[in-house]
Design a protein around this motif. Sequence first.
Motif, PDB file in Angstrom:
ATOM      1  N   LEU A  90       1.105  10.808  -8.138  1.00 23.11           N
ATOM      2  CA  LEU A  90       1.430  12.237  -8.010  1.00 23.11           C
ATOM      3  C   LEU A  90       0.671  12.859  -6.843  1.00 23.11           C
ATOM      4  CD1 LEU A  90       1.599  13.501 -11.704  1.00 23.11           C
ATOM      5  CD2 LEU A  90       3.443  13.561 -10.014  1.00 23.11           C
ATOM      6  N   ASP A  91      -0.599  12.519  -6.747  1.00 22.25           N
ATOM      7  CA  ASP A  91      -1.436  13.004  -5.644  1.00 22.25           C
ATOM      8  C   ASP A  91      -2.045  11.771  -4.985  1.00 22.25           C
ATOM      9  OD1 ASP A  91      -2.956  14.451  -3.890  1.00 22.25           O
ATOM     10  OD2 ASP A  91      -4.475  15.042  -5.361  1.00 22.25           O
ATOM     11  N   PRO A  92      -1.374  11.223  -3.978  1.00 24.71           N
ATOM     12  CA  PRO A  92      -1.780   9.931  -3.419  1.00 24.71           C
ATOM     13  C   PRO A  92      -3.263   9.853  -3.055  1.00 24.71           C
ATOM     14  CG  PRO A  92       0.329  10.588  -2.510  1.00 24.71           C
ATOM     15  CD  PRO A  92      -0.172  11.760  -3.307  1.00 24.71           C
ATOM     16  N   ASP A  93      -3.925   8.834  -3.571  1.00 26.66           N
ATOM     17  CA  ASP A  93      -5.345   8.596  -3.313  1.00 26.66           C
ATOM     18  C   ASP A  93      -5.471   7.693  -2.089  1.00 26.66           C
ATOM     19  OD1 ASP A  93      -8.026   8.048  -3.320  1.00 26.66           O
ATOM     20  OD2 ASP A  93      -8.010   6.853  -5.169  1.00 26.66           O
ATOM     21  N   MET A  94      -5.678   8.300  -0.936  1.00 29.08           N
ATOM     22  CA  MET A  94      -5.732   7.543   0.310  1.00 29.08           C
ATOM     23  C   MET A  94      -6.902   6.561   0.346  1.00 29.08           C
ATOM     24  SD  MET A  94      -3.076   8.552   1.816  1.00 29.08           S
ATOM     25  CE  MET A  94      -1.919   9.919   1.915  1.00 29.08           C
ATOM     26  N   PHE A  98       0.929   5.265   6.015  1.00 32.56           N
ATOM     27  CA  PHE A  98       1.630   6.006   4.963  1.00 32.56           C
ATOM     28  C   PHE A  98       1.904   7.444   5.410  1.00 32.56           C
ATOM     29  CE2 PHE A  98       1.379   8.692   1.049  1.00 32.56           C
ATOM     30  CZ  PHE A  98       2.544   8.246   0.435  1.00 32.56           C
ATOM     31  N   ARG A  99       0.902   8.094   6.021  1.00 35.28           N
ATOM     32  CA  ARG A  99       1.101   9.468   6.500  1.00 35.28           C
ATOM     33  C   ARG A  99       2.175   9.510   7.585  1.00 35.28           C
ATOM     34  NH1 ARG A  99      -4.630   9.135   6.677  1.00 35.28           N
ATOM     35  NH2 ARG A  99      -5.645  10.147   4.899  1.00 35.28           N
ATOM     36  N   LYS A 100       2.119   8.552   8.504  1.00 35.31           N
ATOM     37  CA  LYS A 100       3.119   8.496   9.572  1.00 35.31           C
ATOM     38  C   LYS A 100       4.512   8.248   8.992  1.00 35.31           C
ATOM     39  CE  LYS A 100       4.595   8.392  13.814  1.00 35.31           C
ATOM     40  NZ  LYS A 100       4.588   9.602  14.671  1.00 35.31           N
ATOM     41  N   SER A 139       0.832  -1.211   0.000  1.00 35.97           N
ATOM     42  CA  SER A 139       0.000   0.000   0.000  1.00 35.97           C
ATOM     43  C   SER A 139       0.866   1.261   0.000  1.00 35.97           C
ATOM     44  CB  SER A 139      -0.927   0.006   1.220  1.00 35.97           C
ATOM     45  OG  SER A 139      -1.903  -1.002   1.138  1.00 35.97           O
ATOM     46  N   ILE A 140       1.941   1.257   0.796  1.00 35.25           N
ATOM     47  CA  ILE A 140       2.848   2.408   0.846  1.00 35.25           C
ATOM     48  C   ILE A 140       3.498   2.621  -0.519  1.00 35.25           C
ATOM     49  CG2 ILE A 140       5.057   3.190   1.801  1.00 35.25           C
ATOM     50  CD1 ILE A 140       4.190   2.015   4.476  1.00 35.25           C
ATOM     51  N   VAL A 145      -6.495   2.487  -0.617  1.00 37.31           N
ATOM     52  CA  VAL A 145      -5.964   1.451   0.276  1.00 37.31           C
ATOM     53  C   VAL A 145      -6.779   1.452   1.567  1.00 37.31           C
ATOM     54  CG1 VAL A 145      -3.636   1.719  -0.684  1.00 37.31           C
ATOM     55  CG2 VAL A 145      -4.275   3.001   1.368  1.00 37.31           C
ATOM     56  N   PRO A 146      -6.683   0.402   2.394  1.00 37.89           N
ATOM     57  CA  PRO A 146      -7.387   0.391   3.690  1.00 37.89           C
ATOM     58  C   PRO A 146      -7.007   1.613   4.528  1.00 37.89           C
ATOM     59  CG  PRO A 146      -6.557  -1.802   3.179  1.00 37.89           C
ATOM     60  CD  PRO A 146      -6.002  -0.889   2.129  1.00 37.89           C
ATOM     61  N   SER A 147      -7.954   2.103   5.315  1.00 38.55           N
ATOM     62  CA  SER A 147      -7.746   3.352   6.060  1.00 38.55           C
ATOM     63  C   SER A 147      -6.533   3.295   6.989  1.00 38.55           C
ATOM     64  CB  SER A 147      -9.008   3.703   6.861  1.00 38.55           C
ATOM     65  OG  SER A 147      -9.341   2.653   7.762  1.00 38.55           O
ATOM     66  N   LEU A 148      -6.311   2.156   7.658  1.00 43.60           N
ATOM     67  CA  LEU A 148      -5.145   2.048   8.535  1.00 43.60           C
ATOM     68  C   LEU A 148      -3.843   2.088   7.748  1.00 43.60           C
ATOM     69  CD1 LEU A 148      -6.139  -0.549  11.308  1.00 43.60           C
ATOM     70  CD2 LEU A 148      -5.680   1.903  11.587  1.00 43.60           C
ATOM     71  N   HIS A 149      -3.856   1.518   6.536  1.00 40.56           N
ATOM     72  CA  HIS A 149      -2.668   1.572   5.679  1.00 40.56           C
ATOM     73  C   HIS A 149      -2.371   3.019   5.288  1.00 40.56           C
ATOM     74  CE1 HIS A 149      -2.879  -2.895   4.219  1.00 40.56           C
ATOM     75  NE2 HIS A 149      -3.089  -2.762   5.523  1.00 40.56           N
TER      76      HIS A 149
END
Length: 587
Positions: free
Chosen positions: A136-140, A151-153, A128-129, A143-147
């Motif tokens: 270019l503009d990551p579509d959160m 990624f943000r962390k 997922s990461i 992927v699963p919300s926890l993933h």
Amino acid sequence: MSLNPKQQIVADAKTYALTCALPGSGKTHTSMELVKNLLEPKENKAVMVTFTRAGAGEMRERVEKKLTAEQQKRVRVSTFHSLFISMYKAAGGYKKIIMGADQDNIIRMAVKSVDAALLDDYMDVVQSIDLLGRQLDPDMGAVPSLHAEVFRKYQNLCRKYNKTDLNALSREVVLKLQNNEMKPLNCTHMIVDEFQDSDEVQVEFLLLLGRAGVIVMTVGDDDQSIYSFRGAMGYTGMVKFLDEFKIKAFVLDTCYRCAEEVLMSAKGLVENNVYRVAKTMKSAAGDGGSVYVYETNDLEHEVEAIIKHIPSQKGQWAVLSRNQIQLDAVQTALQEHGFSYRRLGEKSIFENKDVNALMTMMASIKYDKNKHNIIDTLMFMEEPEDSMDIIVNTLVTKKQSLAHIAQSEFLDCSAELMNLSRLWPDLKYDTTNPSEIDRRCRELKNVIFRAKGVTADKGGKMFEAFFKMFTRWANKGGWTDAVEKTAYLLNNKDDSEKKEVEVELSTLHSSKGLEWPNVWIMGVNDSTIPGENINEATLEEERRLLYVGMTRAEKNLRLSYHKEKASCFIGELTHECIKFKRAAPSK
């Protein structure tokens, strides 16, 4: 080697171009002729791009053979990532570039910060990461919300410690180019191989260079786009490129690899896809090939059919599969029957460290009073060090096996080891009774799961797979035979250094770019290929994956499936040359 008329058109191209090349259509040879022609004017400079270091190395060798010394000075062979790294550093990029273990450490830190339970599905989080990093503009929402939270962390940790991975670095280069904060490459032409595998950042990079005046020429095949899980744009990227530069695709439509029967069978399958470049397909290899589809009862019957069939055709065989578990079963059978083989790409189940330790314990059943075998078993069961020393000394001194622990009143040990000790006497004796085999495996598996703190769904998948395989062996030849087979496999590992082998084993993904005289694709079953949770887009990619496997065959192609589990793709194999057969029954 001369060019055919369509290859010559590509080699003579002077402006923006996209070439759609069939498998085995001579695209590499054509690309070398193209770059040679482009470098005839002394002012031209070219960059040739591919995706892997191995591919770049092979391309450099061809450049050295094809071009003059002077022309070689005006061509650069590179991967996308190498290009991005050089541009990043030239623009003053200062962050440490992380990959491998360095990147893994930060990902794990991010996972533990969000939810340590995600470590059980660590590779899914990594995927997922990687997928988000290639946008270019990551579509959160992709992927699963926890993933997405991981990624943000992960991004925050990279910023905090002044680190960047290859995906983030690539995106930064493209964003700087978009904002005119970075100079484009110093070249007049760029030739990109395997264009269908380009992700969103890479496609945008090529479009930006083209707008800046670099003549970009791409070569690929939308029918061989099988990497959407890591962001490859495939057909969508090709259409975007064609629209941007208002051009039409060239097609190299003659396959020099596959016999007519093989190519037409694969063509009939992939033409069920809607989103693809329309193309004719011709075989220069002529007829004389064969395509058979075999119905089998189950995995054991399927493997038996493969082993029986291998000696019937001259030339090397490849056995291709969607997953490693199926290849493990074939590998075991090849070893038993004395075939030389090589396993390509990913490691087998037998090379998994946990399964290897379990196999060591199972093999030790025969020599269960050996000190080293006792120590290995106790370590596998994660017995505390203080109790381990007492147990080992006692058993070795008394010349006893693990069974003695349950019979002793003074030995302290974990509950799991005590349960293993109670079960141990049963493991020593042979049986061919399916119910007894199932009981032993079930109880042994439960003991190990508790000792390891895993379940079938979380952390225990490889153990589960091994026990299924061991059960098949025991049901076929008896418990003792399965134990001996386990010991044999431990001591007779795959010799991957052999240069000449009768059979090569590969997943369908790892087979891309390779070819063999004879190919057997196993496990063409529902929920395998196509896999589970399929939508329209992923169904088309699954079909392309099977097409890639089929077009690895030069002359003879075999496919097999399990009765009542046939993939929907079996029904799409409709060419008149395809023969459907029932595999010979097991003896």
